[in-house]
Scaffold this motif. Structure first.
Motif, PDB file in Angstrom:
ATOM      1  N   CYS A 200      -3.026  -3.699  -3.659  1.00  0.00           N
ATOM      2  CA  CYS A 200      -3.001  -2.595  -4.618  1.00  0.00           C
ATOM      3  C   CYS A 200      -4.442  -2.100  -4.789  1.00  0.00           C
ATOM      4  O   CYS A 200      -5.349  -2.900  -5.032  1.00  0.00           O
ATOM      5  N   CYS A 203      -5.634  -2.997  -8.771  1.00  0.00           N
ATOM      6  CA  CYS A 203      -5.920  -4.357  -9.264  1.00  0.00           C
ATOM      7  C   CYS A 203      -6.205  -5.331  -8.126  1.00  0.00           C
ATOM      8  O   CYS A 203      -6.545  -6.479  -8.365  1.00  0.00           O
ATOM      9  N   CYS A 224       2.998  -0.917  -9.063  1.00  0.00           N
ATOM     10  CA  CYS A 224       2.486  -2.241  -8.706  1.00  0.00           C
ATOM     11  C   CYS A 224       3.010  -3.225  -9.746  1.00  0.00           C
ATOM     12  O   CYS A 224       2.988  -2.946 -10.945  1.00  0.00           O
ATOM     13  N   SER A 226       1.792  -5.919 -10.686  1.00  0.00           N
ATOM     14  CA  SER A 226       0.729  -6.535 -11.456  1.00  0.00           C
ATOM     15  C   SER A 226       0.122  -5.581 -12.495  1.00  0.00           C
ATOM     16  O   SER A 226       0.032  -5.904 -13.667  1.00  0.00           O
ATOM     17  N   CYS A 227      -0.325  -4.363 -12.041  1.00  0.00           N
ATOM     18  CA  CYS A 227      -1.052  -3.491 -12.984  1.00  0.00           C
ATOM     19  C   CYS A 227      -0.240  -2.286 -13.427  1.00  0.00           C
ATOM     20  O   CYS A 227      -0.700  -1.516 -14.280  1.00  0.00           O
TER      21      CYS A 227
HETATM   22 ZN   LIG Z   1      -2.007  -3.139  -9.109  1.00  0.00          ZN
END
Ligand SMILES: [Zn+2]
Length: 250
Positions: A200, A203, A224, A226-227
Protein backbone atom coordinates in the motif's frame (compact mmCIF):
# COMPACT_ATOMS: atom_id res chain seq x y z
CA UNK A 1 -16.14 2.53 -11.33
CA UNK A 2 -14.74 3.32 -14.77
CA UNK A 3 -11.08 3.99 -15.57
CA UNK A 4 -12.07 7.60 -16.20
CA UNK A 5 -13.66 7.85 -12.73
CA UNK A 6 -10.40 6.64 -11.22
CA UNK A 7 -8.37 9.14 -13.25
CA UNK A 8 -10.68 11.94 -12.16
CA UNK A 9 -10.48 10.91 -8.52
CA UNK A 10 -6.69 10.75 -8.58
CA UNK A 11 -6.57 14.07 -10.41
CA UNK A 12 -8.98 15.58 -7.88
CA UNK A 13 -6.72 14.41 -5.08
CA UNK A 14 -3.69 16.04 -6.72
CA UNK A 15 -5.60 19.29 -7.06
CA UNK A 16 -6.79 19.21 -3.45
CA UNK A 17 -3.27 18.47 -2.19
CA UNK A 18 -2.09 21.40 -4.30
CA UNK A 19 -4.76 23.56 -2.67
CA UNK A 20 -3.60 22.54 0.82
CA UNK A 21 -0.05 23.39 -0.12
CA UNK A 22 -1.10 26.80 -1.46
CA UNK A 23 -3.20 27.49 1.64
CA UNK A 24 -0.17 26.77 3.84
CA UNK A 25 2.01 29.08 1.75
CA UNK A 26 -0.60 31.85 1.86
CA UNK A 27 -0.95 31.45 5.62
CA UNK A 28 2.83 31.78 6.06
CA UNK A 29 3.05 35.19 4.34
CA UNK A 30 1.90 37.45 7.22
CA UNK A 31 4.61 36.00 9.49
CA UNK A 32 7.24 36.80 6.85
CA UNK A 33 5.96 40.35 6.52
CA UNK A 34 6.05 40.68 10.31
CA UNK A 35 9.65 39.44 10.39
CA UNK A 36 10.71 42.20 7.97
CA UNK A 37 8.91 44.81 10.06
CA UNK A 38 10.39 43.52 13.32
CA UNK A 39 13.93 43.72 11.93
CA UNK A 40 13.36 47.28 10.79
CA UNK A 41 11.87 48.27 14.12
CA UNK A 42 14.86 46.81 15.98
CA UNK A 43 17.25 48.83 13.79
CA UNK A 44 15.20 51.98 14.43
CA UNK A 45 15.28 51.39 18.17
CA UNK A 46 19.07 50.95 18.18
CA UNK A 47 19.30 54.22 16.27
CA UNK A 48 17.01 56.06 18.71
CA UNK A 49 19.03 54.81 21.68
CA UNK A 50 22.27 56.02 20.13
CA UNK A 51 20.72 59.40 19.41
CA UNK A 52 19.51 59.69 23.00
CA UNK A 53 23.01 58.93 24.33
CA UNK A 54 24.49 61.59 22.06
CA UNK A 55 21.86 64.11 23.18
CA UNK A 56 22.72 63.46 26.84
CA UNK A 57 26.39 63.90 26.05
CA UNK A 58 25.72 67.22 24.35
CA UNK A 59 23.62 68.42 27.30
CA UNK A 60 26.37 67.43 29.68
CA UNK A 61 28.93 69.29 27.59
CA UNK A 62 26.85 72.46 27.59
CA UNK A 63 26.66 72.20 31.37
CA UNK A 64 30.43 71.84 31.59
CA UNK A 65 30.88 74.82 29.28
CA UNK A 66 28.69 76.95 31.54
CA UNK A 67 30.70 75.85 34.56
CA UNK A 68 33.84 76.81 32.66
CA UNK A 69 32.45 80.29 31.94
CA UNK A 70 31.63 80.63 35.62
CA UNK A 71 35.13 79.67 36.70
CA UNK A 72 36.69 82.01 34.16
CA UNK A 73 34.52 84.86 35.39
CA UNK A 74 35.66 84.14 38.96
CA UNK A 75 39.31 84.06 37.95
CA UNK A 76 38.91 87.42 36.17
CA UNK A 77 37.08 88.88 39.15
CA UNK A 78 39.70 87.75 41.69
CA UNK A 79 42.52 88.92 39.46
CA UNK A 80 40.84 92.30 39.24
CA UNK A 81 40.61 92.46 43.03
CA UNK A 82 44.28 91.58 43.56
CA UNK A 83 45.35 95.23 43.38
CA UNK A 84 42.78 96.19 46.04
CA UNK A 85 43.98 93.86 48.82
CA UNK A 86 45.66 95.50 51.75
CA UNK A 87 47.80 92.81 53.36
CA UNK A 88 50.25 90.30 52.04
CA UNK A 89 48.31 87.55 53.82
CA UNK A 90 45.14 88.48 51.99
CA UNK A 91 47.11 88.69 48.77
CA UNK A 92 48.53 85.19 49.24
CA UNK A 93 45.10 83.82 50.09
CA UNK A 94 43.63 85.33 46.96
CA UNK A 95 46.45 83.92 44.80
CA UNK A 96 45.74 80.51 46.33
CA UNK A 97 42.07 80.91 45.49
CA UNK A 98 42.93 81.86 41.91
CA UNK A 99 45.17 78.79 41.63
CA UNK A 100 42.29 76.60 42.80
CA UNK A 101 40.02 78.06 40.14
CA UNK A 102 42.69 77.54 37.49
CA UNK A 103 43.00 73.89 38.50
CA UNK A 104 39.23 73.63 38.28
CA UNK A 105 39.33 75.24 34.82
CA UNK A 106 42.00 72.78 33.63
CA UNK A 107 39.85 69.90 34.84
CA UNK A 108 36.80 71.27 33.02
CA UNK A 109 38.82 71.85 29.84
CA UNK A 110 39.96 68.24 29.97
CA UNK A 111 36.43 66.87 30.51
CA UNK A 112 35.03 69.03 27.71
CA UNK A 113 37.73 67.79 25.34
CA UNK A 114 37.01 64.16 26.23
CA UNK A 115 33.29 64.68 25.71
CA UNK A 116 33.85 66.43 22.39
CA UNK A 117 35.90 63.49 21.15
CA UNK A 118 33.28 61.06 22.43
CA UNK A 119 30.57 63.14 20.73
CA UNK A 120 32.45 63.10 17.41
CA UNK A 121 32.92 59.34 17.67
CA UNK A 122 29.24 58.75 18.45
CA UNK A 123 28.18 61.19 15.74
CA UNK A 124 30.13 59.10 13.22
CA UNK A 125 28.50 55.92 14.50
CA UNK A 126 25.08 57.49 14.16
CA UNK A 127 25.76 58.50 10.56
CA UNK A 128 26.77 54.90 9.81
CA UNK A 129 23.62 53.65 11.56
CA UNK A 130 21.50 56.10 9.56
CA UNK A 131 22.93 54.72 6.33
CA UNK A 132 22.35 51.14 7.48
CA UNK A 133 18.82 52.04 8.51
CA UNK A 134 18.06 53.61 5.12
CA UNK A 135 19.36 50.45 3.46
CA UNK A 136 17.24 48.29 5.75
CA UNK A 137 14.18 50.40 5.04
CA UNK A 138 14.72 49.92 1.31
CA UNK A 139 15.21 46.16 1.73
CA UNK A 140 12.10 45.96 3.89
CA UNK A 141 10.02 47.78 1.28
CA UNK A 142 11.39 45.55 -1.45
CA UNK A 143 10.82 42.42 0.61
CA UNK A 144 7.26 43.38 1.44
CA UNK A 145 6.48 44.23 -2.20
CA UNK A 146 7.91 40.90 -3.24
CA UNK A 147 5.78 39.08 -0.64
CA UNK A 148 2.68 40.96 -1.78
CA UNK A 149 3.38 39.96 -5.37
CA UNK A 150 3.95 36.36 -4.26
CA UNK A 151 0.71 36.46 -2.33
CA UNK A 152 -1.26 37.69 -5.37
CA UNK A 153 0.28 34.94 -7.46
CA UNK A 154 -0.53 32.30 -4.82
CA UNK A 155 -4.12 33.54 -4.59
CA UNK A 156 -4.44 33.51 -8.36
CA UNK A 157 -3.21 29.89 -8.43
CA UNK A 158 -5.57 29.01 -5.58
CA UNK A 159 -8.54 30.49 -7.49
CA UNK A 160 -7.60 28.62 -10.63
CA UNK A 161 -7.21 25.34 -8.69
CA UNK A 162 -10.58 25.87 -7.06
CA UNK A 163 -12.22 26.29 -10.48
CA UNK A 164 -10.48 23.14 -11.68
CA UNK A 165 -11.51 21.24 -8.53
CA UNK A 166 -15.19 22.15 -8.99
CA UNK A 167 -15.13 21.08 -12.64
CA UNK A 168 -13.55 17.73 -11.87
CA UNK A 169 -15.66 17.05 -8.79
CA UNK A 170 -18.82 17.75 -10.83
CA UNK A 171 -17.88 14.90 -13.18
CA UNK A 172 -17.48 12.30 -10.42
CA UNK A 173 -20.55 10.33 -9.25
CA UNK A 174 -21.44 11.18 -5.63
CA UNK A 175 -21.28 7.49 -4.69
CA UNK A 176 -17.53 7.68 -5.36
CA UNK A 177 -16.92 11.32 -4.44
CA UNK A 178 -18.39 11.21 -0.95
CA UNK A 179 -16.35 8.29 0.43
CA UNK A 180 -13.29 9.75 -1.23
CA UNK A 181 -13.79 13.11 0.48
CA UNK A 182 -14.43 11.41 3.83
CA UNK A 183 -11.14 9.46 3.73
CA UNK A 184 -9.29 12.49 2.31
CA UNK A 185 -10.36 14.50 5.36
CA UNK A 186 -9.17 11.75 7.69
CA UNK A 187 -5.87 11.20 5.89
CA UNK A 188 -4.50 14.69 5.28
CA UNK A 189 -5.86 14.75 1.77
CA UNK A 190 -4.40 11.40 0.76
CA UNK A 191 -7.36 9.11 0.10
CA UNK A 192 -6.01 7.39 -3.01
CA UNK A 193 -2.70 5.58 -2.98
CA UNK A 194 -0.95 3.45 -5.56
CA UNK A 195 -0.19 -0.22 -4.97
CA UNK A 196 3.43 -0.91 -5.85
CA UNK A 197 5.29 -4.18 -5.32
CA UNK A 198 2.14 -5.40 -3.52
CA UNK A 199 2.54 -2.68 -0.90
CA UNK A 200 0.00 0.00 0.00
CA UNK A 201 1.47 3.38 -1.00
CA UNK A 202 -0.03 4.98 2.11
CA UNK A 203 0.87 2.70 5.01
CA UNK A 204 3.33 0.35 3.23
CA UNK A 205 1.55 -2.72 4.56
CA UNK A 206 1.32 -5.71 2.19
CA UNK A 207 -1.87 -5.85 0.14
CA UNK A 208 -3.38 -9.29 -0.38
CA UNK A 209 -3.20 -10.53 -4.00
CA UNK A 210 -6.98 -11.06 -3.96
CA UNK A 211 -7.48 -7.39 -3.12
CA UNK A 212 -5.02 -6.35 -5.83
CA UNK A 213 -7.07 -8.38 -8.32
CA UNK A 214 -10.20 -6.46 -7.27
CA UNK A 215 -8.30 -3.18 -7.62
CA UNK A 216 -7.11 -4.18 -11.08
CA UNK A 217 -10.66 -4.98 -12.14
CA UNK A 218 -11.65 -1.55 -10.78
CA UNK A 219 -14.62 -2.99 -8.88
CA UNK A 220 -15.52 0.28 -7.15
CA UNK A 221 -13.54 1.77 -4.32
CA UNK A 222 -11.25 -0.82 -2.77
CA UNK A 223 -9.73 0.18 0.58
CA UNK A 224 -6.45 -0.96 2.10
CA UNK A 225 -7.29 -3.25 5.03
CA UNK A 226 -4.73 -1.51 7.18
CA UNK A 227 -5.10 2.27 6.59
CA UNK A 228 -8.49 2.36 4.79
CA UNK A 229 -7.12 4.49 1.97
CA UNK A 230 -8.38 3.58 -1.49
CA UNK A 231 -6.02 1.69 -3.72
CA UNK A 232 -5.27 1.94 -7.41
CA UNK A 233 -2.77 0.23 -9.66
CA UNK A 234 -0.88 2.81 -11.70
CA UNK A 235 -0.83 2.22 -15.51
CA UNK A 236 2.90 2.41 -15.46
CA UNK A 237 4.69 1.56 -12.23
CA UNK A 238 7.49 3.94 -13.13
CA UNK A 239 5.15 6.86 -13.62
CA UNK A 240 4.90 9.45 -10.90
CA UNK A 241 1.96 8.90 -8.60
CA UNK A 242 0.64 10.98 -5.69
CA UNK A 243 3.19 11.00 -2.92
CA UNK A 244 2.36 9.14 0.22
CA UNK A 245 2.63 10.72 3.64
CA UNK A 246 4.82 7.86 4.79
CA UNK A 247 3.88 5.21 7.29
CA UNK A 248 2.09 7.45 9.78
CA UNK A 249 -1.14 5.48 9.41
CA UNK A 250 -2.41 3.10 12.06
ZN1 LIG B 1 -2.67 1.20 3.58
Amino acid sequence: MTADDLKRLVHLQEIMLGQDDLANKIAAVPAEVARFEKDLLAAQETMEKERAVLLELQKDRRKLEMMLQDVEAKIAKYQGQLSDVKTNKEYQAMLKEIDNFRAERAGLDERILVEMEEGDRRGGQIRALEEALARKRRLTDEGKSRLEADLSELRRKADSLETERREIAAGIPPVLLEPFLKIARQRKGLAFVAVRDELCGGCHVRVMPKLIQQVRRAEGLIACDSCKRFLYVPDDAGRAAPESEGSSAR
